[in-house]
Scaffold this active site. Structure first.
Site, PDB file in Angstrom:
ATOM      1  N   ARG A  87       0.823  -1.223   0.059  1.00 14.51           N
ATOM      2  CA  ARG A  87      -0.052   0.080   0.064  1.00 14.51           C
ATOM      3  C   ARG A  87       0.756   1.190  -0.051  1.00 14.51           C
ATOM      4  O   ARG A  87       0.385   2.400   0.083  1.00 14.51           O
ATOM      5  CB  ARG A  87      -0.868   0.149   1.344  1.00 14.51           C
ATOM      6  CG  ARG A  87      -2.140  -0.318   0.997  1.00 14.51           C
ATOM      7  CD  ARG A  87      -3.128  -0.672   2.415  1.00 14.51           C
ATOM      8  NE  ARG A  87      -4.454  -0.276   2.344  1.00 14.51           N
ATOM      9  CZ  ARG A  87      -5.263  -1.266   2.452  1.00 14.51           C
ATOM     10  NH1 ARG A  87      -4.863  -2.432   2.512  1.00 14.51           N
ATOM     11  NH2 ARG A  87      -6.666  -1.002   2.726  1.00 14.51           N
ATOM     12  N   ARG A 126     -21.671  -3.207   2.516  1.00 16.95           N
ATOM     13  CA  ARG A 126     -21.049  -4.366   2.346  1.00 16.95           C
ATOM     14  C   ARG A 126     -21.065  -5.087   3.805  1.00 16.95           C
ATOM     15  O   ARG A 126     -21.239  -4.675   4.972  1.00 16.95           O
ATOM     16  CB  ARG A 126     -19.595  -4.094   2.330  1.00 16.95           C
ATOM     17  CG  ARG A 126     -18.581  -5.121   2.386  1.00 16.95           C
ATOM     18  CD  ARG A 126     -17.445  -4.768   1.750  1.00 16.95           C
ATOM     19  NE  ARG A 126     -16.558  -4.205   2.600  1.00 16.95           N
ATOM     20  CZ  ARG A 126     -15.185  -3.948   2.073  1.00 16.95           C
ATOM     21  NH1 ARG A 126     -14.760  -4.291   0.926  1.00 16.95           N
ATOM     22  NH2 ARG A 126     -14.554  -2.942   2.868  1.00 16.95           N
ATOM     23  N   ARG A 160     -17.932  -4.419   8.914  1.00 14.91           N
ATOM     24  CA  ARG A 160     -16.456  -4.002   9.357  1.00 14.91           C
ATOM     25  C   ARG A 160     -16.646  -2.766  10.197  1.00 14.91           C
ATOM     26  O   ARG A 160     -17.440  -1.961   9.491  1.00 14.91           O
ATOM     27  CB  ARG A 160     -15.525  -3.907   8.265  1.00 14.91           C
ATOM     28  CG  ARG A 160     -15.051  -5.318   7.922  1.00 14.91           C
ATOM     29  CD  ARG A 160     -14.291  -5.015   6.677  1.00 14.91           C
ATOM     30  NE  ARG A 160     -13.116  -4.002   6.580  1.00 14.91           N
ATOM     31  CZ  ARG A 160     -12.288  -3.913   5.650  1.00 14.91           C
ATOM     32  NH1 ARG A 160     -12.124  -4.933   4.572  1.00 14.91           N
ATOM     33  NH2 ARG A 160     -11.541  -2.824   5.643  1.00 14.91           N
ATOM     34  N   ARG A 171      -9.847   6.380   4.406  1.00  9.87           N
ATOM     35  CA  ARG A 171      -9.166   5.636   3.581  1.00  9.87           C
ATOM     36  C   ARG A 171      -9.025   5.682   2.041  1.00  9.87           C
ATOM     37  O   ARG A 171      -7.962   5.314   1.624  1.00  9.87           O
ATOM     38  CB  ARG A 171      -9.985   3.951   3.791  1.00  9.87           C
ATOM     39  CG  ARG A 171      -9.966   3.578   5.191  1.00  9.87           C
ATOM     40  CD  ARG A 171     -11.149   2.510   5.333  1.00  9.87           C
ATOM     41  NE  ARG A 171     -11.021   1.253   4.832  1.00  9.87           N
ATOM     42  CZ  ARG A 171     -12.364   0.661   4.532  1.00  9.87           C
ATOM     43  NH1 ARG A 171     -13.613   0.985   5.227  1.00  9.87           N
ATOM     44  NH2 ARG A 171     -12.421  -0.545   3.850  1.00  9.87           N
TER      45      ARG A 171
HETATM   46  P1  AMP Z   1      -8.284  -3.841   4.194  1.00  6.95           P
HETATM   47  O1  AMP Z   1      -9.039  -4.940   4.675  1.00  6.95           O
HETATM   48  O2  AMP Z   1      -7.323  -4.043   3.075  1.00  6.95           O
HETATM   49  O3  AMP Z   1      -9.185  -2.707   3.683  1.00  6.95           O
HETATM   50  O4  AMP Z   1      -7.531  -3.096   5.269  1.00  6.95           O
HETATM   51  C1  AMP Z   1      -8.057  -2.608   6.697  1.00  6.95           C
HETATM   52  C2  AMP Z   1      -7.206  -1.745   7.369  1.00  6.95           C
HETATM   53  O5  AMP Z   1      -6.112  -2.320   7.690  1.00  6.95           O
HETATM   54  C3  AMP Z   1      -6.523  -0.605   6.526  1.00  6.95           C
HETATM   55  O6  AMP Z   1      -7.556   0.438   6.473  1.00  6.95           O
HETATM   56  C4  AMP Z   1      -5.314  -0.103   7.385  1.00  6.95           C
HETATM   57  O7  AMP Z   1      -5.759   0.482   8.588  1.00  6.95           O
HETATM   58  C5  AMP Z   1      -4.840  -1.678   7.814  1.00  6.95           C
HETATM   59  N1  AMP Z   1      -4.031  -2.371   6.434  1.00  6.95           N
HETATM   60  C6  AMP Z   1      -4.193  -3.302   5.908  1.00  6.95           C
HETATM   61  N2  AMP Z   1      -3.251  -3.482   4.960  1.00  6.95           N
HETATM   62  C7  AMP Z   1      -2.380  -2.723   5.188  1.00  6.95           C
HETATM   63  C8  AMP Z   1      -1.136  -2.136   4.618  1.00  6.95           C
HETATM   64  N3  AMP Z   1      -0.514  -3.042   3.349  1.00  6.95           N
HETATM   65  N4  AMP Z   1      -0.377  -1.335   4.979  1.00  6.95           N
HETATM   66  C9  AMP Z   1      -0.938  -0.470   6.029  1.00  6.95           C
HETATM   67  N5  AMP Z   1      -2.182  -0.785   6.606  1.00  6.95           N
HETATM   68  C10 AMP Z   1      -2.815  -1.909   6.172  1.00  6.95           C
END
Ligand code: AMP
Length: 216
Positions: A87, A126, A160, A171
């Site tokens: 990311r 969702r 979530r 985000r």
């Molecule tokens: P996601 O399920 O991929 O939307 O991730 C949910 C949350 O987890 C994100 O909003 C971040 O707070 C954290 N997160 C997930 N993957 C990463 C990553 N590669 N780098 C930094 N934070 C992450």
């Protein structure tokens, strides 16, 4: 084959990753899922990241790179779908170095392109099955009328904590500031393929399958 699914929150990365797991036996590495698991287990790391995740900000590179490295070590055969990782440019560089260290390579980076209005709509609608993780959407793919998950029959569904409009805005901002530069990064490396993430789930899956078959 190792691939990255790249796209903003709500682009459908998790949904498509699950299809690839079912159809091609690939291994989904979702750092978001790993961090949520750390939170539910009550680990020290889980406690440290909870507030950051709820606010919609990114956790440190060090934490997620460590999680990914553990998985690369656990599955030397590879076949990964990186979902929600990398990311940041730092994470992308680290992933390149880790793959090389483990004698693996990246075969494709699939950018799932979706317009922003669709993201807000998708995310706030969702929910997922608490048992198997199947993803539902109030508008496009509602929970079956009998209240049972179509995949596993589970009856509990959850939303979530960060799937609300305020955290979504953060985000999205994090995505545009820190993650979208990866599109140019992987384009310059020659790895980038772009699919239209706005179609029906099956249509997007077919586009991704075409890309993977042509990169094999
Ligand atoms: P996601 O399920 O991929 O939307 O991730 C949910 C949350 O987890 C994100 O909003 C971040 O707070 C954290 N997160 C997930 N993957 C990463 C990553 N590669 N780098 C930094 N934070 C992450």
């Amino acid at each position: 084959m190792n691939i990255i699914l790249l796209g903003p929150p709500g682009a459908g990365k998790g949904t498509q990753a699950r299809i690839l797991v079912a159809e091609r036996g690939m291994i989904q590495l979702s750092t978001g899922d790993m961090l949520r698991a750390a939170r539910s287990s009550g680990s020290e790391m889980g406690k440290r990241v909870a507030a950051i995740m709820d606010a919609g900000e990114l956790v440190t590179d060090e934490i997620v790179i460590g999680l990914i490295e553990e998985q690369l070590e656990a599955h030397p055969e590879g076949g990964f779908i990186f979902d929600g990782f990398p990311r940041t440019l730092g994470q992308a560089d680290a992933l390149g170095a880790l793959l090389e260290k483990h004698g693996m390579k990246l075969d494709a980076v699939i950018e799932m392109r979706v317009d922003d209005d669709a993201l807000v709509e998708r995310i706030t609608a969702r929910s997922t099955c608490a048992t198997c993780g199947e993803v539902y959407n109030d508008i496009t793919k509602p929970i079956p009328a009998d209240g049972k998950c179509a995949v596993c029959g589970g009856t509990e569904f959850k939303r979530r904590a960060d799937d609300n409009e305020e955290s979504l805005r953060t985000r999205l901002m994090e995505y545009y500031k820190k993650t979208s530069p990866l599109i140019g990064y992987y384009y310059a490396k020659g790895d980038l393929r772009t699919v239209n993430g706005l179609g029906e789930i099956d249509e997007v899956a077919a586009e991704i399958a075409k890309v993977l078959d042509s990169s094999a």
